[in-house]
Scaffold this active site. Sequence first.
Site, PDB file in Angstrom:
ATOM      1  CE  LYS A  52       7.023  -3.801  -8.397  1.00  0.00           C
ATOM      2  NZ  LYS A  52       5.959  -2.943  -7.874  1.00  0.00           N
ATOM      3  CD  GLN A  96       6.310   0.566  -6.786  1.00  0.00           C
ATOM      4  OE1 GLN A  96       6.042  -0.211  -7.700  1.00  0.00           O
ATOM      5  NE2 GLN A  96       6.551   0.142  -5.565  1.00  0.00           N
ATOM      6  CG  ASP A 119       0.356  -3.494  -8.596  1.00  0.00           C
ATOM      7  OD1 ASP A 119       1.150  -4.359  -8.188  1.00  0.00           O
ATOM      8  OD2 ASP A 119       0.663  -2.318  -8.825  1.00  0.00           O
TER       9      ASP A 119
HETATM   10  N1  GUN Z   1       4.241  -0.296  -3.234  1.00  0.00           N
HETATM   11  C1  GUN Z   1       4.562  -1.276  -2.348  1.00  0.00           C
HETATM   12  N2  GUN Z   1       4.196  -2.477  -2.824  1.00  0.00           N
HETATM   13  C2  GUN Z   1       3.637  -2.271  -4.030  1.00  0.00           C
HETATM   14  C3  GUN Z   1       3.068  -3.140  -5.007  1.00  0.00           C
HETATM   15  O1  GUN Z   1       2.985  -4.364  -4.863  1.00  0.00           O
HETATM   16  N3  GUN Z   1       2.594  -2.530  -6.131  1.00  0.00           N
HETATM   17  C4  GUN Z   1       2.662  -1.182  -6.320  1.00  0.00           C
HETATM   18  N4  GUN Z   1       2.151  -0.681  -7.445  1.00  0.00           N
HETATM   19  N5  GUN Z   1       3.174  -0.357  -5.421  1.00  0.00           N
HETATM   20  C5  GUN Z   1       3.670  -0.912  -4.292  1.00  0.00           C
END
Ligand code: GUN
Length: 296
Positions: A52, A96, A119
């Site tokens: 990311k 995350q 998100d």
């Molecule tokens: N863990 C797995 N997928 C995601 C996501 O799209 N966002 C976040 N913050 N954590 C994740």
Amino acid sequence: MLVLDGKVASASVKAILLQKTQALKAAGKRTPHLAAILVGNNGASETYVASKVKNCEETGFGSSLIRFDDNVAELDLLAKIHELNNDKTVDGILVQLPLPKHINDEKIIEAIHPDKDVDGFHPMNIGRMVQGLDTFIPATPFGVLLMLEYYKIETKGKHVVVIGRSNIVGRPMSILLSGNRPKGDATVTLCHRYTPKEELIKLTQLADILVVAVGIPEFVNAAMIKPGAVIIDVGITRVEDATAKKGFRIKGDINYEQAITKASAVTPVPGGVGLMTIAGLLMNTMKAYEGKFYHN
Ligand code: GUN
């Protein structure tokens, strides 16, 4: 058989975002900034967050990676989120997942200001999405929509079967694809762990578009696929493999070799939906930036 290439589709999204950030820089303005919080050192989470941050750099976004120990106190995490909520140079905040067991995910998600919730997990943004209002769409379902858009795959009037009902993928995906919106208007069947297997097979055999987000490697085989279907594989599981350089291989939820013999289009793993999730996140971060009245 068409391979739905996440590298190609995400590159087209990122090119548009890069144009925007270059124009902002040329005008002497700051660019969108994403703050990512990573707790502990889960290998997969480390990889996702690093990716990311790297993608932010590639598109001219600012980013900060804030790390906490596995044993961080919930209050300290909340304090950091409050600080980022009040930081005018931060447009998007993501924490995350998964978080350690002693941390309440819901509390953390709800602490993020809805205007910075890139998100799209905050209940307010989920509520807005359900009602078809303008909001942040959760990054993975958003990425799938961007993929369908890029490859001009029609959803209107189609039968979509989604397997998996998580708050992050399956449930929002089913709501979006059935909604009165672009890349919506589908008839959606949402299956999950309590759908009897025989019934699941009957249903998936009717799917014009099959979206699988269960986290079980090669859960879907050829017998479950309608000839000519579009297959969207959201699964990303590390499977131990001593012959692989890293000691593991990444597997999707679809048996790819079998799927390509029956489907008209399939997303590969890796190189499919995972890359689109990042494209969705970047789009949301740009949206958070553009929604502001000031750009300091
Ligand atoms: N863990 C797995 N997928 C995601 C996501 O799209 N966002 C976040 N913050 N954590 C994740």
